[in-house]
Design a protein around this motif. Structure first.
Motif, mmCIF file in Angstrom:
data_model
loop_
_atom_site.group_PDB
_atom_site.id
_atom_site.type_symbol
_atom_site.label_atom_id
_atom_site.label_comp_id
_atom_site.label_asym_id
_atom_site.label_seq_id
_atom_site.Cartn_x
_atom_site.Cartn_y
_atom_site.Cartn_z
ATOM 1 N N LEU A 105 0.821 -1.215 0.000
ATOM 2 C CA LEU A 105 0.000 0.000 0.000
ATOM 3 C C LEU A 105 0.855 1.264 0.000
ATOM 4 N N LEU A 106 1.945 1.254 0.749
ATOM 5 C CA LEU A 106 2.836 2.417 0.775
ATOM 6 C C LEU A 106 3.441 2.684 -0.602
ATOM 7 N N SER A 107 3.775 1.624 -1.329
ATOM 8 C CA SER A 107 4.388 1.798 -2.642
ATOM 9 C C SER A 107 3.411 2.402 -3.632
ATOM 10 N N LEU A 108 2.110 2.294 -3.366
ATOM 11 C CA LEU A 108 1.087 2.875 -4.231
ATOM 12 C C LEU A 108 0.491 4.162 -3.661
ATOM 13 N N GLY A 109 0.976 4.584 -2.511
ATOM 14 C CA GLY A 109 0.417 5.775 -1.881
ATOM 15 C C GLY A 109 -0.981 5.554 -1.333
ATOM 16 N N GLY A 110 -1.312 4.306 -1.014
ATOM 17 C CA GLY A 110 -2.666 3.995 -0.567
ATOM 18 C C GLY A 110 -2.783 3.612 0.895
ATOM 19 N N TYR A 111 -1.712 3.804 1.654
ATOM 20 C CA TYR A 111 -1.699 3.372 3.058
ATOM 21 C C TYR A 111 -2.694 4.150 3.925
#
Length: 313
Positions: A201-207
């Motif tokens: 999620l962090l790698s997609l900015g979705g955290y």
């Protein structure tokens, strides 16, 4: 608009989006590699972004050497898919349509290009904290998107730019889901590994959106739902496809009505396929099968764009 110009807008945007996804993935994976208790492998990242499969011996020595991977993926001249080479291609496309883009946008791209070309970047990746270096490059991408938003004319050129951006983004999200969920087959313990899903999620900015949406913690099905089916998540597959359809509709004119209808139908079919799917239906069908079909449709759309709009570029 000339097909050559349209193609340059489209590929310029795809290359920038690809560099953004790659830099964010590298940043999160480097942080993860520093926290890993067991040996950390970069193989999934190399497979997604360098176009190499796991049997390719050329990248085998890189799998567990974080600094070597960063050099290969960011400034590696021999790697056709490195950030350096991608941004060089983006700049070449921008140069070809320089009279159609704003001066601010050209200067922004030029700055990004010269930043990544600076020998200090490669040295810093090897000797300093790589996260700080990656942040510098990520900010260049953010500056690019802000400059496009506030300076570019809302015409055909920007429509092709957005189609390229969202097509590239959708493909990246599909590939990431397929790779991350596919790894569970070899290591079932990942299914309940909170850190594994957090890093995805962090790698997609979705955290942060995930924390606001799901209160029960990190679960694989919730991650799948957000990345594939959440209309409010800017990097979800459905959000990207919705925007491909949105900007393609703006290209409609009487001179290409038959080609437009054909491609519009293909985009609409894909949009409906995702829109009317659920985590349950995807699980019953098989996630890999579902993602492979979506990926095939996305590449089919890209091929039709090339055939109908860029064939004479």
């Amino acid at each position: 608009m000339l097909s050559r110009v349209a193609a340059s807008f489209y590929w310029l945007s795809r290359y920038i989006e690809r560099s953004d996804g790659m830099l964010r993935m590298l940043k999160i994976n480097y942080a993860s590699s520093q926290d890993a208790v067991q040996e950390f492998t970069w193989e999934p990242v190399i497979r997604i972004y360098a176009g190499l499969d796991e049997e390719d011996e050329d990248h085998a020595p890189l799998d567990t050497d974080s600094r070597a991977v960063l050099k290969f993926m960011v400034t590696g001249k021999a790697n056709a898919n490195s950030v350096l080479n991608i941004i060089t291609l983006a700049r070449e496309n921008a140069r070809g349509v320089q009279e159609h883009i704003t001066k601010d946008l050209w200067q922004c791209l030029n700055e990004y290009y010269h930043t990544i070309k600076d020998p200090k970047i490669e040295k810093a990746l090897q000797r300093e904290d790589p996260i700080g270096v990656l942040d510098i490059l990520i900010k260049q991408v953010m500056l690019y998107y802000g400059t496009v938003e506030i300076t570019m004319e809302r015409g055909e050129g920007r429509s092709f730019m957005n189609i390229g951006k969202y097509l590239e983004r959708a493909i990246q999200s599909v590939d990431l889901l397929d790779t991350k969920f596919g790894s569970i087959d070899d290591n079932p313990d990942l299914l309940t590994d909170t850190t594994y899903w957090k890093h995805l999620l962090l790698s997609l900015g979705g955290y942060e959106l995930y924390l606001k949406t799901y209160r029960e913690g990190f679960e694989a099905e919730n991650v799948l739902e957000q990345v594939a089916l959440n209309n409010d998540f800017p990097r979800s597959v459905i959000y990207s496809v919705n925007n491909i359809q949105r900007y393609f509709e703006r290209l409609k004119n009487e001179s290409n009505i038959n080609d437009f209808r054909d491609l519009s139908f293909q985009i609409g079919r894909l949009q409906s396929r995702i829109k009317y799917s659920s985590v349950k239906s995807i699980r019953e069908e098989g996630l890999h099968t579902f993602l492979a079909q979506i990926r095939g449709e996305l590449y089919g759309i890209a091929n039709r764009l090339n055939e109908y709009y860029f064939a004479h570029s």
